[in-house]
Scaffold this active site. Sequence first.
Site, PDB file in Angstrom:
ATOM      1  N   CYS A 241      -1.298   6.084   9.026  1.00 36.60           N
ATOM      2  CA  CYS A 241      -1.651   4.723   8.593  1.00 36.60           C
ATOM      3  C   CYS A 241      -2.837   4.843   7.652  1.00 36.60           C
ATOM      4  O   CYS A 241      -2.895   5.759   6.840  1.00 36.60           O
ATOM      5  CB  CYS A 241      -1.951   3.830   9.797  1.00 36.60           C
ATOM      6  SG  CYS A 241      -3.303   4.413  10.852  1.00 36.60           S
TER       7      CYS A 241
ATOM      8  N   ARG B 118       0.838  -1.208   0.000  1.00 39.22           N
ATOM      9  CA  ARG B 118       0.000   0.000   0.000  1.00 39.22           C
ATOM     10  C   ARG B 118       0.870   1.254   0.000  1.00 39.22           C
ATOM     11  O   ARG B 118       0.562   2.239  -0.672  1.00 39.22           O
ATOM     12  CB  ARG B 118      -0.938  -0.013   1.199  1.00 39.22           C
ATOM     13  CG  ARG B 118      -2.030  -1.053   1.106  1.00 39.22           C
ATOM     14  CD  ARG B 118      -2.805  -1.164   2.406  1.00 39.22           C
ATOM     15  NE  ARG B 118      -3.532   0.060   2.713  1.00 39.22           N
ATOM     16  CZ  ARG B 118      -4.135   0.301   3.875  1.00 39.22           C
ATOM     17  NH1 ARG B 118      -4.093  -0.603   4.848  1.00 39.22           N
ATOM     18  NH2 ARG B 118      -4.780   1.436   4.076  1.00 39.22           N
TER      19      ARG B 118
END
Length: 278
Positions: free
Chosen positions: A237, A179
């Site tokens: 995050c 990611r």
Amino acid sequence: MSSAAIISTDHALQLILEKDAIILDASIDKVNQKLDNSTLELIPNSRFFAIEGAFSDHDSPFPHTLPSPEHFEQEAQKLGINQESVLIIYDRWGIYSSPRAWWMFRYMGLEQVYVLEGGLPAWKAAGLPLEDHYMDETAIHPGNFKASPHKEWLVSKEQLLSLYQDKHVQVIDARSYGRFHGTAAEPRPGLRSGHIPGSKNLPFDTLLDGIDYKEKDELALLFDGKTNPDKRNIFTCGSGVSAAILALAAHELGIEQIAVYDGSWSEWGADPNSPIEQ
């Protein structure tokens, strides 16, 4: 060096006995794993700290957004939390969402906040008593907690836009390698792939050994070159939960300049004007 916030079951029992510590279950759903509230196993006298409920700002389009200090204060008082309260926070997975609750209370100004090492699985492994219900709400006396935000613990997108290129700041991303580098799709629709320019990648699960954090010497090696004790370390995050796993670990390593970007990639990746790199 900051005092330790992660405590063993023995230390938790001591705080419960000597300090009448308040016990908070801060569990939330994990990816591909749902909380099962039909067969509860809880530490006795637990109160539920609803990260995805009362302790999120539901007017925000982003998940888990920190509520206003006024709202947080009201909800904390409903849980019987006082200015001088000692909190023991755990979650049912071991270490997952409990660091988020720890960070929220520290930001709001409460000092005596601890996370149970290994969470509920460690409590069960120690053969300690369990209950199948939360503490009776009628037995909880409203607390007098007053929120006094420590603003250095929190960073907004607007602040980060002016900070991410600052030589005195380091941004650390807790998402997976794929990611972070844009080779794996984001789980939330509508988000671009990549990362905040100049940020470093430290996937949160690399810090964990099953239900708990790895040993401190292992954590220090993982953090080496990612964080900088002489800089302001900002953790991000997907939605502000796993960033707190990194923030708590950094705190345990004695890194004092820590903050969480609450909107994280859910906010940054959704804004076409936010700079990214892959």
